[in-house]
Write an enzyme that holds these catalytic residues in place. Structure first.
Site, PDB file in Angstrom:
ATOM      1  N   ALA A  65     121.921  25.659  48.534  1.00 39.11           N
ATOM      2  CA  ALA A  65     121.110  25.979  49.722  1.00 39.11           C
ATOM      3  C   ALA A  65     120.624  27.423  49.604  1.00 39.11           C
ATOM      4  O   ALA A  65     121.231  28.243  48.921  1.00 39.11           O
ATOM      5  CB  ALA A  65     121.950  25.807  50.978  1.00 39.11           C
ATOM      6  N   GLY A 103     124.651  22.753  47.166  1.00 43.51           N
ATOM      7  CA  GLY A 103     123.737  21.644  47.455  1.00 43.51           C
ATOM      8  C   GLY A 103     123.084  21.117  46.197  1.00 43.51           C
ATOM      9  O   GLY A 103     122.643  19.970  46.136  1.00 43.51           O
ATOM     10  N   GLU A 106     125.536  18.751  44.927  1.00 44.55           N
ATOM     11  CA  GLU A 106     125.598  17.646  45.903  1.00 44.55           C
ATOM     12  C   GLU A 106     124.412  16.702  45.721  1.00 44.55           C
ATOM     13  O   GLU A 106     124.553  15.491  45.845  1.00 44.55           O
ATOM     14  CB  GLU A 106     125.643  18.217  47.323  1.00 44.55           C
ATOM     15  CG  GLU A 106     126.999  18.876  47.611  1.00 44.55           C
ATOM     16  CD  GLU A 106     127.035  19.580  48.939  1.00 44.55           C
ATOM     17  OE1 GLU A 106     126.130  20.419  49.208  1.00 44.55           O
ATOM     18  OE2 GLU A 106     127.948  19.318  49.723  1.00 44.55           O
ATOM     19  N   GLU A 126     130.856  27.167  47.817  1.00 46.21           N
ATOM     20  CA  GLU A 126     130.588  27.553  49.196  1.00 46.21           C
ATOM     21  C   GLU A 126     131.680  28.434  49.819  1.00 46.21           C
ATOM     22  O   GLU A 126     131.403  29.317  50.615  1.00 46.21           O
ATOM     23  CB  GLU A 126     130.366  26.311  50.059  1.00 46.21           C
ATOM     24  CG  GLU A 126     129.037  25.628  49.831  1.00 46.21           C
ATOM     25  CD  GLU A 126     129.062  24.633  48.673  1.00 46.21           C
ATOM     26  OE1 GLU A 126     129.983  24.685  47.835  1.00 46.21           O
ATOM     27  OE2 GLU A 126     128.143  23.807  48.612  1.00 46.21           O
TER      28      GLU A 126
HETATM   29  N1  T1G Z   1     120.059  31.368  47.953  1.00 50.88           N
HETATM   30  C1  T1G Z   1     119.155  32.393  48.002  1.00 50.88           C
HETATM   31  N2  T1G Z   1     118.958  33.272  46.988  1.00 50.88           N
HETATM   32  C2  T1G Z   1     119.711  33.085  45.886  1.00 50.88           C
HETATM   33  C3  T1G Z   1     120.666  32.042  45.758  1.00 50.88           C
HETATM   34  C4  T1G Z   1     120.821  31.155  46.854  1.00 50.88           C
HETATM   35  N3  T1G Z   1     121.668  30.123  46.798  1.00 50.88           N
HETATM   36  N4  T1G Z   1     121.251  32.155  44.534  1.00 50.88           N
HETATM   37  C5  T1G Z   1     120.689  33.206  43.940  1.00 50.88           C
HETATM   38  N5  T1G Z   1     119.773  33.772  44.729  1.00 50.88           N
HETATM   39  C6  T1G Z   1     118.914  34.916  44.404  1.00 50.88           C
HETATM   40  C7  T1G Z   1     119.728  36.194  44.242  1.00 50.88           C
HETATM   41  O1  T1G Z   1     119.926  36.816  45.500  1.00 50.88           O
HETATM   42  C8  T1G Z   1     118.830  36.995  43.326  1.00 50.88           C
HETATM   43  O2  T1G Z   1     117.760  37.475  44.142  1.00 50.88           O
HETATM   44  C9  T1G Z   1     118.222  35.934  42.405  1.00 50.88           C
HETATM   45  O3  T1G Z   1     118.347  34.688  43.121  1.00 50.88           O
HETATM   46  C10 T1G Z   1     118.952  35.832  41.091  1.00 50.88           C
HETATM   47  O4  T1G Z   1     120.335  35.612  41.411  1.00 50.88           O
HETATM   48  C11 T1G Z   1     124.206  22.760  51.099  1.00 50.88           C
HETATM   49  C12 T1G Z   1     125.591  24.896  52.086  1.00 50.88           C
HETATM   50  C13 T1G Z   1     122.932  30.843  40.703  1.00 50.88           C
HETATM   51  C14 T1G Z   1     124.912  31.681  39.445  1.00 50.88           C
HETATM   52  O5  T1G Z   1     126.555  29.921  46.294  1.00 50.88           O
HETATM   53  O6  T1G Z   1     125.962  32.121  42.279  1.00 50.88           O
HETATM   54  O7  T1G Z   1     124.581  25.071  48.796  1.00 50.88           O
HETATM   55  O8  T1G Z   1     118.165  39.923  43.756  1.00 50.88           O
HETATM   56  O9  T1G Z   1     121.089  37.756  40.326  1.00 50.88           O
HETATM   57  O10 T1G Z   1     123.320  36.331  37.917  1.00 50.88           O
HETATM   58  O11 T1G Z   1     126.498  22.308  50.872  1.00 50.88           O
HETATM   59  O12 T1G Z   1     122.800  33.487  41.882  1.00 50.88           O
HETATM   60  O13 T1G Z   1     116.465  38.674  42.398  1.00 50.88           O
HETATM   61  O14 T1G Z   1     116.050  39.121  44.861  1.00 50.88           O
HETATM   62  O15 T1G Z   1     122.756  36.019  41.116  1.00 50.88           O
HETATM   63  O16 T1G Z   1     121.772  34.507  36.968  1.00 50.88           O
HETATM   64  C15 T1G Z   1     125.771  27.492  47.252  1.00 50.88           C
HETATM   65  C16 T1G Z   1     124.777  31.411  44.691  1.00 50.88           C
HETATM   66  C17 T1G Z   1     124.958  27.854  48.449  1.00 50.88           C
HETATM   67  C18 T1G Z   1     125.046  29.927  44.463  1.00 50.88           C
HETATM   68  C19 T1G Z   1     122.700  32.800  39.230  1.00 50.88           C
HETATM   69  N6  T1G Z   1     125.245  28.124  46.072  1.00 50.88           N
HETATM   70  N7  T1G Z   1     124.091  31.975  43.542  1.00 50.88           N
HETATM   71  O17 T1G Z   1     123.300  34.031  38.895  1.00 50.88           O
HETATM   72  O18 T1G Z   1     121.267  35.560  39.125  1.00 50.88           O
HETATM   73  S1  T1G Z   1     125.590  27.107  49.916  1.00 50.88           S
HETATM   74  C20 T1G Z   1     125.682  29.339  45.697  1.00 50.88           C
HETATM   75  C21 T1G Z   1     124.785  32.317  42.423  1.00 50.88           C
HETATM   76  C22 T1G Z   1     125.253  25.467  49.718  1.00 50.88           C
HETATM   77  C23 T1G Z   1     125.483  23.132  50.408  1.00 50.88           C
HETATM   78  C24 T1G Z   1     125.883  24.545  50.705  1.00 50.88           C
HETATM   79  C25 T1G Z   1     123.991  32.984  41.346  1.00 50.88           C
HETATM   80  C26 T1G Z   1     123.644  32.055  40.180  1.00 50.88           C
HETATM   81  P1  T1G Z   1     117.068  38.894  43.768  1.00 50.88           P
HETATM   82  P2  T1G Z   1     121.444  36.338  40.522  1.00 50.88           P
HETATM   83  P3  T1G Z   1     122.432  35.155  38.132  1.00 50.88           P
END
Ligand code: T1G
Length: 704
Positions: A65, A103, A106, A126
Site C-alpha cells: 500500500a 499488499g 497479498e 506491516e
Molecule cells: N508507499 C509509499 N512510498 C514508498 C513505499 C510505500 N509502500 N515504499 C517505498 N516508497 C518510496 C520511498 O519512500 C522512497 O521515496 C522510494 O519509494 C524508494 O524507496 C495493504 C496495508 C520496497 C524494500 O512496508 O520496504 O501494504 O525517498 O528508498 O531501498 O495490507 O521501500 O525516493 O521519495 O526504500 O530500494 C507494506 C515499504 C505497506 C514496503 C525498496 N509495504 N518499502 O527499498 O528504496 S502496508 C512496505 C520498503 C501494506 C497491506 C498493507 C522499501 C523497498 P523517495 P526506498 P529501496
C-alpha cells in the site's frame, strides 16, 4: 501527452498481461487497484484470453500500500482487488521480481500461481510500520504455509528471499529471470487449462493441522514479549492469524480488517511511519548537484587496528568489499587482526555466521604496515587515537599517497574535521565518518561536513555508509557533531539528578519502561566509565567553568570502571553481566550531596524522563539553529540508530512534538530559572514555541 497508464492490459496469444507501472516501487497508489480490477475484467471478458499474468514494470512487483495514504481519507472500494483476483474464472499468475511486500504479496496470494526470479523477495512487513496486513495476508498466508510459519513472517516483517519462499510454499516456481515477462507467459500457457483453479482461500490442510495445536498462539505471544514490549501490532498480527484458524475465511477477513483499523491511526503506527520516511529523507542532501552520481567503493583502507579500526574493517569485509588495515607497529597490527578473528569466531560459535563465511570475510581484510600499500583504495577511514597531533600526521601522509578522488574520512568522535582537512591539499575530499561502537554492529554512520568538504564528498560518503549496510546521516563539524552533542545534556542531567537524590537503578528503570533496551547507567557500565572521565578531565582543564560530575569521577577514581572491573554504577557477580544495585554507589552519592550541600529530593518517573529528554531536545534545537543538522528528523534517525531510542516512539523530536513546542519551552525555561545556564532555552525552541511550529518543521537558520 496523456498520462502513462499506471496499470496496462495487453494480450499476447492466449495470455492477458496486467502490468502495474507506478514508479518508484509500484506502491498501491491511487488508481492501481482500480486498474488491476479493470484488467482482470477485460481478461475474463476476452474469449481469446485463457490465462493472465500480473507483473510489475520497473524495479519491482508491488511494494505494498502507499504508506503516504495512511491516516488520510481513503476511497471507498465497491470491489476489492484481492477478491476480483480470487474470483477470476481464468487462472492468474503473479510474476515477481524485486519486491512483493504487504499488499503486493497479498495480491500475489490472491492469484492462482506465484512465480519469481531468484533475486526477488516477498514479505508482509506491516508490523514494521505499526499495522498488520489488511488485504487478506493474515488469512491466506496461514492457509498456504501454516499459521506458525505465517506468524513468524508477519510478526518479524522480514523479507523472504525467493528460494526460501519456494521451499515454504509461497512461490510455485523460480524462473531464470533473464526475461521474466516471457518466462511468465510460458509458465502461464502451461497451466492455462489446469483445473480446478488453485485458490489459497480454499486450502484447509494447514488450518486443520493447527486446530490440533491450541497452544500455538499463546506460545507465539510469549516468544515475542521482550521484543514487542509496549507495542500492539505484533499481538494484533497473532490474533488475526488465530482468526484464520478459528473462523471461516470471510469471517477471518472481517476480523483482520477490524484489527487493522484499530492500528492504522495508533500512536505506534504514526511513529513507525514517521521513522520509515525519516530514514529516507535523511539521505537527501540539500544543494547536492542533481547530476552527480557517487561511485560504489570497490576497495577501502582503515588506518588503525584498534577496536574501532577493526570493527570498521569488518563492516567493509562483511559486505564483500576488500579492505586493508594499516598499523605501523607490527604488534598492534597483529593484536588488531586477532581481535577481528575473535569477533568473527564469536559469531560462528553463536551460529550467526558460518565458518566458510568467516574465512571469506577474513580473507578480504589485509593487514599492511606501509602507507604506500593503501594508495589505490577508493576510501580510507582514519581510526587512530583521539589526539590532534596524531590525526594531523596521518592526514599529511594520506594526502601524499592516496589516489586522486579517494575519500579521506576520519572516524574521530569529537575532533573538528577541518583540523584534518587543513593539513591536506584536498580539503574538499575530507569528511568525518563517525561510527558508533561496536562499529560493525551499530547502524548509525554520521557523516561530518567540514567547512571545506565538497557536497560531492558528502554524497559519496553517505553512499559508503549505505553500501556497508548503515544508515548515513549528515552533521556539521562542532564539538560532538550532532548525535553525541544532542545526547550529551541527557548524560549531564542523569549524573546531576544523582546528586539531587535519584539513584541509577531508578533512572534506568524509567528509561527501560519508556522503551530503551537497557538503561543509560547500565550502558555506561558496558562502555566503561573511564572513557567519559578522560573527556571530562580534558574539558575541565580547558574550561574553569566546566561543571564537574563528582559522582562518576569518584567512581572511576575508586577503580569502578564498569563491567570490565566488576563494578561501576552497579555491582557484577563474577562471569555474570546482571547489574546489581550497590550500596557503595549510594554512599558516594550521599558523600557528594553532603560535601556540596545539595538539597535531596525525590523524583517522579515522569520528571526523570522529561529532565533527560528535554535537555537533549533543547540541544537538538541549538544544533538545528546553528545549521549542524539539515532537519529535526535527521536527529531522530541518529537517536534511533545510534542510541537505541525506541523506534515505536518515532524519535526524540517526534516524541517531543507529541508534547508540543510550547510545553517543552515552558518546562525548559522553568528549569533554566531553577538550575541556571545549562538549561537556557535555545532561540529556536523559543521561536517554535511562540509561533506554535512543530519541531519537525524547524528550518535551520544557517546552511551547513
Ligand atoms: N508507499 C509509499 N512510498 C514508498 C513505499 C510505500 N509502500 N515504499 C517505498 N516508497 C518510496 C520511498 O519512500 C522512497 O521515496 C522510494 O519509494 C524508494 O524507496 C495493504 C496495508 C520496497 C524494500 O512496508 O520496504 O501494504 O525517498 O528508498 O531501498 O495490507 O521501500 O525516493 O521519495 O526504500 O530500494 C507494506 C515499504 C505497506 C514496503 C525498496 N509495504 N518499502 O527499498 O528504496 S502496508 C512496505 C520498503 C501494506 C497491506 C498493507 C522499501 C523497498 P523517495 P526506498 P529501496
Amino acid at each position: 501527452m496523456s498520462e502513462p497508464e499506471i496499470v496496462r492490459f495487453e494480450v499476447e496469444g492466449v495470455v492477458g498481461i496486467i502490468t502495474v507501472d507506478y514508479p518508484p516501487v509500484n506502491a498501491l497508489g491511487p488508481g492501481v487497484r482500480e486498474g488491476i480490477i479493470a484488467s482482470v475484467d477485460k481478461g475474463n471478458a476476452d474469449p481469446a484470453v485463457k490465462v493472465m499474468v500480473l507483473i510489475g514494470a520497473g524495479r519491482s512487483f508491488i511494494a505494498g500500500a502507499d504508506i503516504r495514504m495512511f491516516g488520510k481519507p481513503r476511497p471507498v472500494y465497491t470491489r476489492v482487488s484481492y477478491d476480483v483476483l480470487d474470483e477470476s474464472r481464468k487462472p492468474i499468475v503473479a510474476a515477481i521480481h524485486g519486491f512483493a511486500l504487504g499488499g503486493g504479496l497479498e495480491h500475489a496470494l490472491a492469484c492462482n500461481y506465484r512465480v519469481a526470479v531468484p533475486s526477488a523477495k516477498v514479505g508482509l512487513p506491516e508490523v514494521l510500520i505499526g499495522i498488520i496486513p489488511g488485504g487478506g495476508g493474515t488469512q491466506r498466508l496461514p492457509r498456504l504455509i501454516g499459521p506458525k510459519a505465517a506468524m513468524e513472517m508477519i510478526v518479524s516483517g522480514r523479507h523472504v528471499p525467493a528460494e526460501e519462499a519456494k521451499v515454504m510454499g509461497i512461490i510455485d516456481a523460480i524462473l531464470p529471470g533473464v526475461d521474466l515477462r516471457h518466462e511468465a507467459i510460458d509458465f502461464a500457457r502451461n497451466i492455462a487449462a489446469k483445473r480446478p483453479l488453485p485458490r489459497v482461500r480454499d486450502r484447509t490442510d494447514h488450518v486443520a493441522q493447527a486446530k490440533a495445536d491450541p497452544g500455538l498462539f499463546d506460545a507465539m505471544r510469549k516468544s515475542i514479549a521482550k521484543k514487542a514490549r509496549n507495542q500492539q501490532a505484533p499481538y494484533h498480527a497473532i490474533a488475526s492469524v488465530e482468526a484464520a484458524v478459528a473462523q471461516p475465511f470471510d469471517e477471518g477477513i472481517k476480523t483482520e480488517w477490524r484489527l487493522f483499523s484499530e492500528l492504522e491511526t495508533s500512536d505506534e503506527a504514526k511513529a513507525l511511519r514517521y521513522a520509515f520516511f525519516a530514514e529516507r529523507e535523511v539521505a537527501k542532501i540539500p544543494g547536492a548537484p542533481k547530476d552527480f552520481k557517487p561511485q560504489s567503493v570497490k576497495s577501502a583502507a582503515v588506518i588503525g587496528a584498534g577496536t574501532m579500526g577493526g570493527g570498521i574493517a569488518m563492516s567493509f569485509a562483511d559486505v564483500g568489499i576488500p579492505v586493508k588495515v594499516l598499523e605501523v607497529a607490527r604488534d598492534a597490527l597483529d593484536r588488531g587482526m586477532q581481535r577481528v578473528r575473535d569477533n568473527y569466531a564469536t559469531s560462528v560459535k553463536r551460529g550467526s555466521l558460518s565458518q566458510t563465511e568467516m574465512d571469506a570475510r577474513l580473507a578480504r581484510i589485509q593487514p599492511v604496515e606501509r602507507y604506500e600499500d593503501i594508495g589505490d583504495a577508493d576510501v580510507v577511514i582514519e581510526a587512530v587515537f583521539e589526539r590532534i597531533d596524531i590525526k594531523k600526521d596521518v592526514f599529511t601522509k594520506l594526502d601524499a599517497v592516496m589516489k586522486p578522488g579517494a575519500l579521506l574520512l576520519t572516524n574521530s568522535s569529537a575532533i573538528d574535521t577541518d583540523i584534518m582537512a587543513n593539513v591536506t591539499k584536498r580539503p574538499g575530499d575530507v569528511a568525518g565518518a563517525h561510527f558508533f561502537a561496536p562499529a560493525n554492529v551499530m547502524k548509525l554512520f554520521e557523516v561530518v561536513k567540514g567547512t571545506k568538504t565538497s557536497l560531492e564528498t558528502i554524497v559519496s560518503a553517505m553512499k559508503v555508509g549505505r553500501d556497508i549496510g548503515k544508515i548515513s546521516a549528515v552533521a556539521g563539524t562542532c564539538d560532538g557533531f550532532a548525535a553525541n552533542r544532542s545526547r550529551a545534556p541527557f548524560v549531564t542531567e542523569m549524573m546531576l539528578m544523582l546528586e539531587e537524590g535519584a539513584l541509577p537503578e531508578q533512572i534506568d528503570k524509567v528509561m527501560v519502561a519508556f522503551g530503551y533496551p537497557i538503561g543509560p547507567f547500565a550502558v555506561s557500565d558496558m562502555s566503561g566509565l573511564d572513557i567519559s572521565y578522560d573527556t571530562r578531565k580534558r574539558r575541565a582543564a580547558a574550561d574553569p567553568n566546566f561543571r564537574k560530575l563528582h559522582v562518576p569521577d569518584r567512581l572511576v577514581e575508586m577503580g569502578r570502571k564498569g563491567q570490565k572491573t566488576g563494578a561501576g554504577w552497579y555491582r557484577y557477580e563474577k562471569g555474570d553481566r546482571t547489574p546489581h544495585p550497590d550500596e557503595v554507589v549510594k554512599s558516594v552519592i550521599a558523600d557528594v550531596a553532603r560535601e556540596f550541600g545539595i538539597a535531596q529530593r525525590t523524583f517522579t518517573d515522569d520528571e526523570i524522563l522529561r529532565r533527560l529528554l528535554y535537555a537533549s531536545v533543547n540541544e537538538a534545537c541549538k544544533i538545528l539553529e546553528e545549521g549542524r543538522a539539515y532537519r529535526a528528523s535527521d536527529i531522530d534517525v541518529m537517536w534511533l540508530h545510534g542510541f537505541g531510542y525506541p523506534r515505536y516512539r518515532g524519535g526524540l523530536m517526534f516524541w517531543a512534538d507529541g508534547i508540543g513546542t510550547k510545553e517543552v519551552y515552558r518546562q525548559v525555561a522553568e528549569w533554566h530559572e531553577r538550575y541556571g545556564a545549562r538549561w537556557k532555552p535555545s532561540a529556536l525552541l523559543k521561536a517554535l514555541a511562540e509561533s506554535g511550529t512543530p519541531f519537525r518543521e524547524a528550518k535551520p537558520k544557517v546552511a551547513m
